[in-house]
Design a protein around this motif. Structure first.
Motif, short mmCIF file in Angstrom:
data_model
loop_
_atom_site.label_atom_id
_atom_site.label_comp_id
_atom_site.label_asym_id
_atom_site.label_seq_id
_atom_site.Cartn_x
_atom_site.Cartn_y
_atom_site.Cartn_z
N ASP A 104 14.24 -39.19 -45.92
CA ASP A 104 15.18 -38.19 -45.40
C ASP A 104 15.31 -37.02 -46.36
O ASP A 104 15.43 -35.87 -45.94
N ALA A 107 22.30 -42.93 -50.99
CA ALA A 107 21.00 -42.72 -50.34
C ALA A 107 20.43 -41.36 -50.71
O ALA A 107 19.22 -41.21 -50.91
N ASN A 160 21.89 -37.96 -43.36
CA ASN A 160 21.20 -37.83 -44.65
C ASN A 160 20.45 -36.51 -44.76
O ASN A 160 20.51 -35.82 -45.79
N GLY A 193 16.95 -43.36 -49.01
CA GLY A 193 17.04 -41.99 -48.52
C GLY A 193 15.89 -41.10 -48.93
O GLY A 193 15.96 -39.88 -48.74
N GLY A 236 25.56 -43.15 -44.49
CA GLY A 236 24.14 -43.11 -44.16
C GLY A 236 23.90 -42.59 -42.76
O GLY A 236 24.76 -41.95 -42.15
#
Length: 613
Positions: free
Chosen positions: A566, A603, A328, A563, A323
């Motif tokens: 991101d 993620a 990410n 995630g 992560g």
């Protein structure tokens, strides 16, 4: 005494291991005769792991082992982030291989796995000349340690000229790291001549054993075990003594090479092989550069049917994943094909090296020895979360000290890479992030900012210098309000489309403050609203009034939101690189984010690799 740590690689009960305890080494050494070990090449790794991973026996007599070949060991070493591998001898082309096509997988693995292999060459029972020809075809850098003749394992002489000579460890390290800078995925083979006197007797015995094997009709994979047994009998133990001697010598050379690779990596190599910065090589073009955190996330959750009990152990599941906001976003861009260059800091540990290796090999992200700083004496950044049976956070521990050493790309670097976009998160110190943003503006890059968290965003937005560098910002609602509050300007500008966006008035007011302070031209703020979608705020240089567009979210099955933001950020920038408008980029970003929302294992969804606009 050379400052390196040996890590024996094997498979224990279906688990890949890099590093064994002394009692495990002893158990492994007995396992072959007791029928508890099998030879594993690269193709066997998933088969052996799936077959034995549920064997949880703690008794020595029931432990099942996979003894890895050179090829399999290279693969596991690379996954573990280990760059240097010492062995006895490597496989090669068998005699008559031009007819039988009996070629060791070791040569294939050397062509696709970036690990330096130190060995005593290939045994004379193989075809040394054809082995070197295959390595040349596979573009594997190959050379001999301080000799112009390629060794034949027990003997320093094979009668075959070496493709290259390595005079010292820095020669090897420099060549290896230069290959990595060039984006080459292959390994290197360093052959160390064996000068032990017992080797001559062994070589004579090998030639006799070869004739006996041929007379007995022994072929294929049975030849090598027969030769080794026969040679051991003929030489009265000379082969074992020579084996021990050459392995020790290889380990000494390998330790020096590993140390040299580490020293050059920490010091940063100078790319003096680049002749002109006016026409950089195409492999160094990176239209987007990401600077930010790389974190190993560990989540421990108690079983759904068991309420957590404090002060004792609780049954449950532990999940570990890669992560960090910067990492990410870089993964998203890499999976979509934008070839980002990633700047970060890791600890001097296998976790950090493995994280970087996965980014490069699985996600399409580029790193260099200058862009990844190895923080001496610190752990790779880690976050540990403890969840109860209802997935509520009980507590967490964050070890993020390594991120204080994230390197900053210079103006020269950004121009050299041809960076159209510079993406920043707020994990590095305020001074470093601000310096990076200023360098981005000076280099002509559009600076994008992913706030990471409310406290970190507030620290950065307390400086007008930083805000005035930004062309794109990707906050959620809380981060937007926090940033606007720190600007200290209560001016509210009337906006277009106001009658249709009354429910978002507070968001529009906050975004208007930011847009007035951001880099002049055409700044944009992409505000994530969770299940309500995305609000795009834009301001044309010729207009005092910001424009707002709302994009409702599609209904998706949310399994993890870690995630999603991101993913939206990375996919948005990828779309702009493909020539999309900001509105089109938002739609593509939301499409990509939906994929990550539905992914519970990572993620960032691996499915992004097949996503198209």
């Amino acid at each position: 005494n050379k400052g390196v740590t040996p890590a024996t690689i094997a498979i224990k009960n279906g688990v890949f291991r890099a590093g064994l305890h002394p009692d495990e080494l002893e158990n492994l050494s007995k396992a072959g005769e007791e029928g508890r070990a099998i030879k594993c090449s690269t193709r066997d790794l998933p088969l052996v792991a799936s077959k034995h991973r549920h064997n949880m026996s703690h008794s020595e007599e029931n432990t099942q082992w996979g003894a890895t070949t050179v090829a399999a060991t290279m693969r596991l070493a690379h996954v573990a982030g280990i760059s240097t591998f010492v062995t006895g001898g490597t496989g090669g082309v068998h005699r008559g291989g031009e007819l039988s096509l009996d070629i060791s997988t070791d040569l294939i693995e050397l062509s696709r796995t970036p690990v330096v292999v130190i060995s005593a060459g290939v045994k004379s029972i193989l075809d040394v000349k054809r082995t070197l020809e295959v390595l040349e075809t596979f573009a594997v850098p190959t050379g001999t340690w301080q000799s112009n003749e390629f060794p034949a394992f027990f003997s320093p002489k094979s009668g075959v000229k070496s493709p290259a000579i390595f005079e010292n460890a820095s020669d090897v390290a420099s060549a290896y790291l230069t290959g990595r800078e060039l984006g080459m995925k292959n390994g290197m083979l360093v052959a160390v001549p064996n000068h032990d006197p017992a080797g001559r007797n062994v070589e004579i015995a090998i030639q006799e054993a070869l004739q006996e094997a041929d007379a007995a009709g022994i072929e294929g994979r049975d030849v090598t075990p027969f030769i080794l047994r026969t040679v051991a009998e003929k030489t009265g133990g000379d082969s074992l003594r020579s084996n021990i001697s050459l392995v020790k010598r290889n380990a000494e050379v390998g330790a020096d090479i590993a140390s040299s690779i580490r020293d050059l990596s920490l010091g940063g190599m100078t790319n003096d092989w680049v002749q002109s910065s006016q026409s950089p090589m195409s492999s160094h073009k990176h239209r987007v550069v990401c600077v930010g955190g790389a974190v190993i996330d560990t989540v421990a959750k108690s079983r759904a049917e068991n309420e957590m009990i404090a002060g004792t152990s609780n049954p449950g599941k532990i999940h570990r994943s890669d992560g960090g906001v910067g990492r990410n976003v870089a993964e998203v861009l890499g999976r979509l094909g934008s070839n980002p260059l990633f700047y970060t800091a890791i600890g001097d540990d296998s976790g950090g090296r493995g994280l970087v290796a996965r980014l490069e090999n699985e996600c399409g992200v580029t790193t260099t020895t200058e862009s990844v700083h190895v923080a001496d004496g610190l752990n790779t950044a880690q976050y540990l979360a403890l969840l109860d049976h209802q997935s509520d956070l009980v507590g967490g521990v964050a070890d993020m000290e390594a991120l204080s050493q994230i390197p900053v790309p210079s103006v020269k670097d950004l121009k050299f890479y041809g960076a159209n976009f510079l993406v920043l998160d707020s994990n590095a110190p305020v001074e470093a992030v601000t310096k990076a943003a200023k360098n981005g503006v000076e280099a002509g890059s559009l600076v994008c900012f992913e706030p990471t968290s409310v406290p970190k965003a507030q620290l950065l937005f307390s400086s007008y210098v930083f805000v005035e560098c930004l062309s794109y910002v990707f906050p959620n609602e809380d981060e937007l309000f926090a940033m606007a509050e720190f600007l200290g300007d209560d001016t509210v500008v009337s906006v277009e489309g106001e009658e249709n966006l009354d429910e978002y008035k507070s968001l529009r007011d906050a975004a208007s403050k930011l847009l007035l302070r951001m880099k002049p031209g055409n700044p944009h703020i992409v505000i994530t609203l969770g299940s309500r979608g995305v609000l795009l705020a834009s301001k044309a240089d010729s207009s005092l009034r910001p424009e707002f567009s709302h994009f409702p979210a599609d209904v998706v099955r949310v399994t993890s939101s870690n995630g999603a933001g991101d993913t939206l950020c990375g996919a948005f920038i990828h779309a702009l690189l493909q020539g999309a408008t900001e509105e089109e980029a938002v739609r593509f970003g939301m499409k990509a984010a939906a994929s990550s929302l539905e992914c519970d294992e990572h993620a960032i969804s691996p499915e992004l690799s097949s996503l198209t606009m």
